[in-house]
Design an enzyme around this catalytic site. Structure first.
Site, mmCIF file in Angstrom:
data_model
loop_
_atom_site.group_PDB
_atom_site.id
_atom_site.type_symbol
_atom_site.label_atom_id
_atom_site.label_comp_id
_atom_site.label_asym_id
_atom_site.label_seq_id
_atom_site.Cartn_x
_atom_site.Cartn_y
_atom_site.Cartn_z
ATOM 1 C CE LYS A 243 -16.319 81.506 -55.026
ATOM 2 N NZ LYS A 243 -17.208 81.370 -54.867
ATOM 3 C CB CYS B 90 -42.945 61.418 -48.756
ATOM 4 S SG CYS B 90 -41.705 60.399 -48.269
ATOM 5 C CG ASN C 68 -33.079 52.225 -55.396
ATOM 6 O OD1 ASN C 68 -34.529 51.996 -55.898
ATOM 7 N ND2 ASN C 68 -32.400 52.757 -54.598
ATOM 8 C CG HIS D 135 -41.580 64.385 -45.520
ATOM 9 N ND1 HIS D 135 -41.454 63.369 -46.682
ATOM 10 C CD2 HIS D 135 -41.478 65.129 -46.185
ATOM 11 C CE1 HIS D 135 -41.278 64.188 -47.854
ATOM 12 N NE2 HIS D 135 -41.575 64.962 -47.758
ATOM 13 C CG HIS E 221 -33.250 58.244 -48.567
ATOM 14 N ND1 HIS E 221 -33.613 59.418 -48.944
ATOM 15 C CD2 HIS E 221 -32.693 57.531 -50.014
ATOM 16 C CE1 HIS E 221 -33.594 59.897 -50.249
ATOM 17 N NE2 HIS E 221 -33.300 58.582 -51.421
ATOM 18 C CD GLU F 194 -12.194 72.033 -60.495
ATOM 19 O OE1 GLU F 194 -13.298 71.711 -61.471
ATOM 20 O OE2 GLU F 194 -12.027 72.200 -60.261
#
Lengths: 334, 334
Positions: B22, B39, B76, B113, B166, B309
């Protein structure tokens, strides 16, 4: 506390992130459906596919391109590999390449456009499983091929591009890495223990009985110890055997029964979840192997699984397989 | 005719299905965007993340949780692994497990942001790359850890769950299989040739000049010979070095330049394509290695790539890397 677990076959570590756990109903299932409209796989449209490679009519093998088939195998109209030609193995400096010689076939699992494999009578599923075996045995005669991958993509998110229930087959002149890695893992274990790793896994799973989803006299479905995704399942023959192609019709009927049950249990947990299933069997040119054990791997494709996992081969799974097993065991009772 | 190509590092065969090729504009890009709204990564919302691990203010390292940062690293909030505790390695019959000890950090790449990494001034990108290095050097001091994975998921389809630009970092007490497999591949080649496989790849790519996307005096971006996906790119240092942590600020500025250019070229081909990039570097406990060469792998996530896959590790790629290179080379000129 999260847990790190090692896949005993591949040596792949995964994270079981229990703190992120969800109930089956909390998983997001990709809404986008495969496009409907005209279906080239439906009976009556035989002219829209390349001519049949094999079909079962009334339970017998046949080849005639009429509409009365129950299971039908046709070459893929847009094949990833082509059947005619020489391998033409060649180097390009330090790189290796060869021509894309192989077979790429579509196994149409049922005449009914809206039938799903797991809702068919087990006798019909057994027919599909016989077709897998018969195509393996036929393609084995072609000395150019070393492996036949048989797999099913269910749902758009899992790669299906046609709605009509089907599986696919790719015959390859090389071994896919998923198989060489498993052969290596099985060989290391056998060298150390003189036993088949998969047979040992089955023994331990039956004894522990915390990851056994279901079983019958010949087959067992387990949630693997270190699964990549929630509700991953492996279906294995209980006796040692490395080649799917050696299974007879009686055994394939029992396999049909457990495969149907496993997929219905999965659907009972997460309705309509996209999944891939892949047959892992011995290479075409190897005889029966002491260190390998054929099996199916069923891997649900959940959108809450980050693309990152698929790219890096490092998986974070929010669902401990013991809990997944519990959900799968209860899913047909409610 | 399609072609089979072998990845020289991993020994993984893939199919280049040219017949399915393609143009870049024909690829479907997942429309679904990451959720906006409040956020927690924006300046002023420092209280909504765990306290900073590291931040750069005015180009210098600092730690104070004020809003004037340029790049900021926080644990985190929903970590896949936790930092406190013992490894607790244990067997369960033939299986192996350990506690999920590790670090899981978020690297906030910019205060803006809506900023994207590739649109930042190179000096700012270099700051992000210095943060990667400085976190590696710091986490190396913890003897429980064996590897630090640094990666970026861009776009929802690639696994991003927050819009604000991030990257992430996961420190692990084990080696991920992607690295052990590459180390094994590199070691086999070195044993045979007494040369680094990656150095040989770079030499051959510069000579052939058909898969070089861009380069500067220190770094090169290539389309790998056997790519998993259209527009996959590898960014490598030209001189031999196995550890990213040894790069100094001058080199990281040059790396920032080529990374920015590579990502802008990708965006020029397929606007806003989701992708994962992953840093492949030496294990924490190994010294400089002769047979390994650190690099970034950038893997676009295109919806036209089947889920299959990712599940089986066997890839069908409709875009020959030589053509992808051509598109990438031309994408900033038009």
């Amino acid at each position: 506390m999260p847990e790190l677990r090692k896949d005993p076959v591949l040596g792949r570590w995964i994270i079981i992130a229990k703190e992120r756990r969800k109930r089956p109903t909390d998983f997001l299932v990709e809404k986008s459906q495969v496009l409907g409209g005209f279906c080239p796989l439906c009976p009556g449209n035989e002219d829209f596919t390349p001519p049949e490679v094999l079909a079962y009519r009334g339970g017998c093998q046949s080849r005639s391109n009429q509409s009365d088939w129950q299971v039908r195998v046709v070459p893929n109209k847009y094949p990833a590999l082509i059947i005619e030609g020489e391998l033409g193995k060649a180097a390009e400096g330090l790189y290796d390449r060869m021509n894309g010689i192989g077979a790429h076939e579509v196994i149409i699992e049922s005449p009914g456009h809206n039938d799903q494999l797991w809702n068919q009578p087990v006798e019909h599923i057994a027919l599909v499983l016989r077709v897998y075996r018969d195509r393996l045995l036929d393609l084995q005669k072609d000395s150019r091929f070393r492996y036949v991958m048989i797999f099913k993509n269910y749902g758009k998110a899992a790669g299906a591009s046609l709605e009509h229930s089907h599986s696919q087959l790719i015959a390859l002149p090389v071994l896919p890495r998923m198989i060489t890695n498993e052969l290596d893992g099985g060989k290391s274990y056998f060298r150390y223990k003189d036993r088949c790793l998969f047979c040992d896994i089955i023994r331990q799973e039956i004894e522990q009985d915390v990851r056994v989803v279901c079983q019958n006299e010949s087959f067992i479905t387990i949630s693997p110890f270190a699964p990549r995704t929630p509700f991953e399942m492996w279906v294995l023959p209980k006796r040692h055997t490395s080649g799917y192609c050696h299974e007879d019709d009686t055994e394939l009927l029992k396999l049909a029964r457990i495969l149907s049950e496993s997929l219905r249990r999965l659907d009972g947990c997460i309705s309509n979840v996209p999944y891939n299933f892949v047959l892992h069997t011995q290479p075409l040119r190897s005889g029966e192997l002491e260190h390998f054990h054929w099996h199916f791997e069923i891997v649900p494709k959940l959108t809450s699984i980050a693309g990152f996992e698929w790219g890096s081969g490092f998986y974070i799974n929010p669902m401990p397989p013991e809990e997944a097993t519990q959900y799968l065991r209860e899913s047909l009772d409610s």
